[in-house]
Motif scaffolding. Structure first.
Motif, PDB file in Angstrom:
ATOM      1  N   LEU A   1       0.824  -1.209   0.000  1.00 28.89           N
ATOM      2  CA  LEU A   1       0.000   0.000   0.000  1.00 28.89           C
ATOM      3  C   LEU A   1       0.859   1.260   0.000  1.00 28.89           C
ATOM      4  CD1 LEU A   1      -3.008  -0.758   2.403  1.00 28.89           C
ATOM      5  CD2 LEU A   1      -3.087  -0.266  -0.057  1.00 28.89           C
ATOM      6  N   ALA A   2       1.998   1.212   0.693  1.00 30.68           N
ATOM      7  CA  ALA A   2       2.904   2.363   0.703  1.00 30.68           C
ATOM      8  C   ALA A   2       3.439   2.628  -0.693  1.00 30.68           C
ATOM      9  CB  ALA A   2       4.054   2.119   1.674  1.00 30.68           C
ATOM     10  N   PHE A   3       3.779   1.559  -1.399  1.00 32.61           N
ATOM     11  CA  PHE A   3       4.246   1.690  -2.770  1.00 32.61           C
ATOM     12  C   PHE A   3       3.155   2.290  -3.657  1.00 32.61           C
ATOM     13  CE2 PHE A   3       4.188  -0.164  -7.028  1.00 32.61           C
ATOM     14  CZ  PHE A   3       5.426   0.237  -7.517  1.00 32.61           C
ATOM     15  N   THR A   4       1.931   1.767  -3.537  1.00 26.74           N
ATOM     16  CA  THR A   4       0.814   2.254  -4.346  1.00 26.74           C
ATOM     17  C   THR A   4       0.516   3.720  -4.039  1.00 26.74           C
ATOM     18  OG1 THR A   4      -0.148   0.030  -4.394  1.00 26.74           O
ATOM     19  CG2 THR A   4      -1.607   1.867  -4.956  1.00 26.74           C
ATOM     20  N   ALA A   5       0.589   4.065  -2.753  1.00 27.83           N
ATOM     21  CA  ALA A   5       0.336   5.453  -2.357  1.00 27.83           C
ATOM     22  C   ALA A   5       1.402   6.382  -2.931  1.00 27.83           C
ATOM     23  CB  ALA A   5       0.295   5.566  -0.839  1.00 27.83           C
ATOM     24  N   GLY A   6       2.661   5.966  -2.887  1.00 24.47           N
ATOM     25  CA  GLY A   6       3.731   6.784  -3.436  1.00 24.47           C
ATOM     26  C   GLY A   6       3.585   6.986  -4.929  1.00 24.47           C
ATOM     27  N   ALA A   7       3.279   5.899  -5.635  1.00 26.08           N
ATOM     28  CA  ALA A   7       3.083   5.989  -7.079  1.00 26.08           C
ATOM     29  C   ALA A   7       1.883   6.861  -7.418  1.00 26.08           C
ATOM     30  CB  ALA A   7       2.899   4.589  -7.663  1.00 26.08           C
ATOM     31  N   GLY A   8       0.803   6.691  -6.677  1.00 27.02           N
ATOM     32  CA  GLY A   8      -0.396   7.498  -6.915  1.00 27.02           C
ATOM     33  C   GLY A   8      -0.157   8.968  -6.651  1.00 27.02           C
ATOM     34  N   LEU A   9       0.602   9.261  -5.594  1.00 24.83           N
ATOM     35  CA  LEU A   9       0.922  10.656  -5.282  1.00 24.83           C
ATOM     36  C   LEU A   9       1.684  11.305  -6.429  1.00 24.83           C
ATOM     37  CD1 LEU A   9       1.133  13.095  -3.374  1.00 24.83           C
ATOM     38  CD2 LEU A   9       3.180  12.026  -2.388  1.00 24.83           C
ATOM     39  N   GLY A  10       2.643  10.577  -6.999  1.00 29.09           N
ATOM     40  CA  GLY A  10       3.405  11.116  -8.118  1.00 29.09           C
ATOM     41  C   GLY A  10       2.514  11.437  -9.300  1.00 29.09           C
ATOM     42  N   LEU A  11       1.613  10.555  -9.641  1.00 26.30           N
ATOM     43  CA  LEU A  11       0.714  10.773 -10.769  1.00 26.30           C
ATOM     44  C   LEU A  11      -0.213  11.960 -10.524  1.00 26.30           C
ATOM     45  CD1 LEU A  11      -0.172   7.071 -11.589  1.00 26.30           C
ATOM     46  CD2 LEU A  11       0.797   8.699 -13.221  1.00 26.30           C
ATOM     47  N   LEU A  12      -0.759  12.050  -9.328  1.00 24.36           N
ATOM     48  CA  LEU A  12      -1.704  13.122  -9.033  1.00 24.36           C
ATOM     49  C   LEU A  12      -1.004  14.471  -8.914  1.00 24.36           C
ATOM     50  CD1 LEU A  12      -4.086  11.329  -6.499  1.00 24.36           C
ATOM     51  CD2 LEU A  12      -4.460  11.778  -8.937  1.00 24.36           C
ATOM     52  N   TRP A  13       0.238  14.473  -8.426  1.00 24.84           N
ATOM     53  CA  TRP A  13       0.952  15.747  -8.343  1.00 24.84           C
ATOM     54  C   TRP A  13       1.296  16.263  -9.736  1.00 24.84           C
ATOM     55  CZ3 TRP A  13       0.944  19.463  -5.144  1.00 24.84           C
ATOM     56  CH2 TRP A  13       1.878  20.498  -5.254  1.00 24.84           C
ATOM     57  N   LEU A  14       1.584  15.365 -10.664  1.00 20.76           N
ATOM     58  CA  LEU A  14       1.818  15.799 -12.044  1.00 20.76           C
ATOM     59  C   LEU A  14       0.559  16.449 -12.607  1.00 20.76           C
ATOM     60  CD1 LEU A  14       3.621  15.984 -14.514  1.00 20.76           C
ATOM     61  CD2 LEU A  14       2.844  13.691 -15.175  1.00 20.76           C
ATOM     62  N   THR A  15      -0.590  15.893 -12.292  1.00 13.67           N
ATOM     63  CA  THR A  15      -1.852  16.509 -12.708  1.00 13.67           C
ATOM     64  C   THR A  15      -1.971  17.912 -12.143  1.00 13.67           C
ATOM     65  OG1 THR A  15      -3.044  14.405 -12.904  1.00 13.67           O
ATOM     66  CG2 THR A  15      -4.371  16.365 -12.508  1.00 13.67           C
ATOM     67  N   ALA A  16      -1.705  18.049 -10.843  1.00 11.58           N
ATOM     68  CA  ALA A  16      -1.840  19.351 -10.180  1.00 11.58           C
ATOM     69  C   ALA A  16      -0.863  20.371 -10.746  1.00 11.58           C
ATOM     70  CB  ALA A  16      -1.626  19.186  -8.675  1.00 11.58           C
ATOM     71  N   VAL A  17       0.384  19.965 -10.963  1.00  8.98           N
ATOM     72  CA  VAL A  17       1.392  20.885 -11.486  1.00  8.98           C
ATOM     73  C   VAL A  17       1.036  21.330 -12.903  1.00  8.98           C
ATOM     74  CG1 VAL A  17       3.791  21.025 -12.281  1.00  8.98           C
ATOM     75  CG2 VAL A  17       3.274  20.101 -10.021  1.00  8.98           C
ATOM     76  N   THR A  18       0.574  20.394 -13.716  1.00  6.31           N
ATOM     77  CA  THR A  18       0.201  20.739 -15.092  1.00  6.31           C
ATOM     78  C   THR A  18      -0.953  21.736 -15.108  1.00  6.31           C
ATOM     79  OG1 THR A  18       0.880  18.532 -15.820  1.00  6.31           O
ATOM     80  CG2 THR A  18      -0.468  19.808 -17.335  1.00  6.31           C
ATOM     81  N   VAL A  19      -1.953  21.506 -14.278  1.00  6.68           N
ATOM     82  CA  VAL A  19      -3.090  22.434 -14.189  1.00  6.68           C
ATOM     83  C   VAL A  19      -2.608  23.814 -13.756  1.00  6.68           C
ATOM     84  CG1 VAL A  19      -5.212  22.963 -12.932  1.00  6.68           C
ATOM     85  CG2 VAL A  19      -4.802  20.649 -13.763  1.00  6.68           C
TER      86      VAL A  19
END
Length: 222
Positions: free
Chosen positions: A195-213
């Motif tokens: 779950l820690a791995f999944t959370a880290g990977a998910g955070l990276g993907l969602l932060w890219l969304t936020a930065v792009t916006v």
């Protein structure tokens, strides 16, 4: 004289016309993360034997319905690479305009590599698979692609902190330098918790969304 006056107008017109294309490309970065995670969550909740506390989302590419996750990898990779092209046009010259898009493109390509080289079965998935995971050649490439891709993404966040700060979003710039620490911490904790791995990977993907916006909403110099 007429030609001298019309040239700047033609340049301005071309720039205006290309702007929707750039925004369309950047939209890839906005939707890639949420789309990938949403597809993964839906599959994880509906596939027999899958357990988010034991299995990585990558393993969803295994089994009879594995083609869905493979398509998810391919589509996400394409969206991220399109985003890289949009970032190049948006940020233009300078280190951020060169390295930021290049690193995001590497991240996108890692999804294509993950689609081509499947993760290994294990931890009870697909249904009937043994608990122990035997690392194969394709599984090794899959893991290396994922690790390399996320390292590139973390580096991209650090690079993109500069245009964020230049556009007046200093808090976002600081966060963009800190998020990689959380992402890498999740990866380092993967041996103890999937779950820690999944959370880290998910955070990276969602932060890219936020930065792009944020970059699209606040155009300016890189």
């Amino acid at each position: 004289m007429t030609h001298a006056l019309s040239a700047p107008q033609q340049v301005a017109s071309a720039g205006t016309a290309s702007r929707p294309v750039v925004r369309c490309a950047l939209a890839g970065g906005m939707v890639a993360g949420p789309l990938f995670l949403a597809a993964g969550i839906v599959q994880g909740l509906t596939r027999d034997g899958f357990d988010f506390t034991r299995n990585a989302i990558s393993q969803l590419a295994l089994g009879e319905a594995g083609w869905i996750q493979t398509v998810n990898f391919l589509v996400t990779g394409a969206l991220l690479i399109a985003c890289a092209g949009g970032l190049r046009r948006e940020l233009r010259d300078g280190p951020a305009g060169t390295w930021g898009p290049a690193l995001v493109a590497v991240f996108g390509a890692s999804f294509w590599a993950a689609a081509a080289f499947e993760a290994d079965a294990g931890a009870g998935f697909p249904a009937g698979a043994p608990d122990a995971t035997a690392l194969s050649g394709h599984g090794t490439v899959h893991m290396a692609a994922g690790a390399g891709g996320y390292l590139a993404l973390c580096a991209a966040f650090v690079v993109l902190a500069r245009p964020l700060a230049a556009r007046g979003h200093r808090g976002w710039a600081v966060a963009s330098r800190l998020v990689p620490v959380a992402v890498l911490a999740g990866f380092m904790a993967s041996a103890a918790s999937v779950l820690a791995f999944t959370a880290g990977a998910g955070l990276g993907l969602l932060w890219l969304t936020a930065v792009t916006v944020r970059l699209v909403a606040a155009p300016g110099e890189s």
